[in-house]
Design an enzyme around this catalytic site. Sequence first.
Site, mmCIF file in Angstrom:
data_model
loop_
_atom_site.group_PDB
_atom_site.id
_atom_site.type_symbol
_atom_site.label_atom_id
_atom_site.label_comp_id
_atom_site.label_asym_id
_atom_site.label_seq_id
_atom_site.Cartn_x
_atom_site.Cartn_y
_atom_site.Cartn_z
ATOM 1 N N TYR A 3 80.206 35.571 85.817
ATOM 2 C CA TYR A 3 81.098 35.893 86.935
ATOM 3 C C TYR A 3 82.101 34.765 87.137
ATOM 4 O O TYR A 3 81.796 33.584 86.908
ATOM 5 C CB TYR A 3 80.298 36.025 88.240
ATOM 6 C CG TYR A 3 79.479 37.282 88.371
ATOM 7 C CD1 TYR A 3 79.996 38.401 89.016
ATOM 8 C CD2 TYR A 3 78.187 37.337 87.885
ATOM 9 C CE1 TYR A 3 79.231 39.546 89.169
ATOM 10 C CE2 TYR A 3 77.418 38.481 88.035
ATOM 11 C CZ TYR A 3 77.942 39.586 88.680
ATOM 12 O OH TYR A 3 77.182 40.716 88.834
ATOM 13 N N TYR A 62 72.910 39.232 82.296
ATOM 14 C CA TYR A 62 72.879 37.786 82.516
ATOM 15 C C TYR A 62 71.525 37.370 83.100
ATOM 16 O O TYR A 62 70.847 38.153 83.759
ATOM 17 C CB TYR A 62 74.035 37.334 83.409
ATOM 18 C CG TYR A 62 74.072 37.964 84.788
ATOM 19 C CD1 TYR A 62 73.347 37.415 85.850
ATOM 20 C CD2 TYR A 62 74.843 39.093 85.039
ATOM 21 C CE1 TYR A 62 73.383 37.980 87.108
ATOM 22 C CE2 TYR A 62 74.888 39.672 86.299
ATOM 23 C CZ TYR A 62 74.156 39.103 87.326
ATOM 24 O OH TYR A 62 74.196 39.678 88.566
ATOM 25 N N ARG A 70 69.280 40.312 84.543
ATOM 26 C CA ARG A 70 69.805 41.512 85.201
ATOM 27 C C ARG A 70 70.348 42.482 84.154
ATOM 28 O O ARG A 70 71.092 42.070 83.255
ATOM 29 C CB ARG A 70 70.968 41.165 86.141
ATOM 30 C CG ARG A 70 70.674 40.441 87.446
ATOM 31 C CD ARG A 70 69.703 41.101 88.404
ATOM 32 N NE ARG A 70 69.699 42.549 88.512
ATOM 33 C CZ ARG A 70 70.558 43.283 89.214
ATOM 34 N NH1 ARG A 70 71.539 42.725 89.885
ATOM 35 N NH2 ARG A 70 70.439 44.593 89.284
ATOM 36 N N HIS A 111 75.649 45.674 84.973
ATOM 37 C CA HIS A 111 75.946 46.506 86.149
ATOM 38 C C HIS A 111 77.327 46.194 86.689
ATOM 39 O O HIS A 111 77.873 45.111 86.462
ATOM 40 C CB HIS A 111 74.895 46.291 87.244
ATOM 41 C CG HIS A 111 74.826 44.876 87.732
ATOM 42 N ND1 HIS A 111 74.068 43.920 87.095
ATOM 43 C CD2 HIS A 111 75.424 44.248 88.769
ATOM 44 C CE1 HIS A 111 74.204 42.769 87.723
ATOM 45 N NE2 HIS A 111 75.029 42.928 88.739
ATOM 46 N N HIS A 117 79.157 46.215 90.469
ATOM 47 C CA HIS A 117 78.953 46.335 91.912
ATOM 48 C C HIS A 117 80.030 47.241 92.498
ATOM 49 O O HIS A 117 81.208 47.123 92.125
ATOM 50 C CB HIS A 117 79.069 44.963 92.590
ATOM 51 C CG HIS A 117 78.014 43.983 92.192
ATOM 52 N ND1 HIS A 117 76.844 43.812 92.878
ATOM 53 C CD2 HIS A 117 77.969 43.094 91.172
ATOM 54 C CE1 HIS A 117 76.115 42.869 92.313
ATOM 55 N NE2 HIS A 117 76.781 42.412 91.267
#
Lengths: 236, 199
Positions: A103, A142, A152, A155, A157
């Site tokens: 991110y 990640y 995780r 995905h 969000h």
Amino acid sequence: MALIYPVRSLAAHPPYLAPDYVSTRLRSPSRPLVIVPHTLSELSGPAFGHDAVRENHMDLTVQHAGEPLGERIIVTGRVTDEDGRPIPDTLIEIWQANAAGRYVHVSDQHPAPLDPNFTGAGRCVTGPDGSYRFVTIKPGAYPWRNHHNAWRPAHIHLSLFGPSFLTRLVTQMYFPGDPLLAIDPIYQSIPDERARQRLISSFDIDTTMPEWALGYRFDIVLRGRNETPWEDPHDD
Amino acid sequence: MMTDARGKPDGITPSQTVGPFFAYALTPGGRYAFEVLAGDDLTVPGVAGEAVQVSGRVLDGEGKPVADAFLEIWQADGAGRYPDGSGPGNTGFRGFGRAETRDEGRFAFRTVKPGPVAGPDGSAQAPHICIGLFARGVLRRLYTRIYFPEDAQAHGKDPVLALVPADRRGTLIARTAGPGAYTFDIVLNGADETVFFEA
């Protein structure tokens, strides 16, 4: 008590306390929630429309000078209420990791590269039929520190408003066939198997654009008012 | 989408946590290139109502600051009007703001004190601000309300406060912190836990 939106639908949500997702243990209410009527305060809500969205917000691959690395994808679907009625003109915000699973956020320091051509934030407003469409790149999985060797699943969000304070939803969209879903405490926090399945997008060859991008469909269902009677689809 | 024979969806889309990395998209606040949708200052020229600051901290079950949450507020203007496009005088007031918590779990909003709004069955609700709280470790939005200490008389008739056990009502009432300033701490878990609503 005036409950304009059915509350039984809320059973689809995860409980606040899901002990396998360790961060919930000290951040979830231990006392019962107080059930309150749906008043003007809950039945109204902020309205964000096209004025909140810039031209490049729905295409996350054109927000910088160059093209981001990764697998280009199209994510599209419809936003409806629980009776199947389209929700037009509602804002959707998305954010995600880059193709390497990193991110832009300053707190994400895991050793995967940032991509100077990818921020990972987007917005769009649904059309008259509740449809929306984003162009982005497929996010990577990640690691996180919930437990040993925790990862995780990939995905995106999503944040949606809908027509009132009560229809607000923040969720995550997953990808079909991801082996990490079976061992992800956040995804698995949803008790009902059918409800969990609703967070998995489906690969769609009709959305896929030849020699350009793979297509995924993800329909989103927000709460709907009790008082609206079901109408026959042919009744327009 | 799974639907029944008439095309009705299988159920609503379940909630998931915002996680820790939302800020660059939802609350960029100048630190990230993305444009802010709604910030922590709701005041606009000509809005009805007294300008106030509401600040506080978000704390977890051990009293530790939650520095990676964000709050959304939704409120009427000083005349008790929600900005739904109807009614003159508050057209520029959005009634909606976002603020993230930072160091020590602190957040702050600049807004106007809301007026009373209609409640069920002809009742009146005391002035209040609705709060939605999102954070890592919060799987679904937490809903609470801020009420104001000077409205004690109206609190006695408020239909929502009436549903809250008397010994916990105090968690919903801000404290005065000077002229036009209030503090309101949100405790997610434990003995001093804030009241949260299901609606």
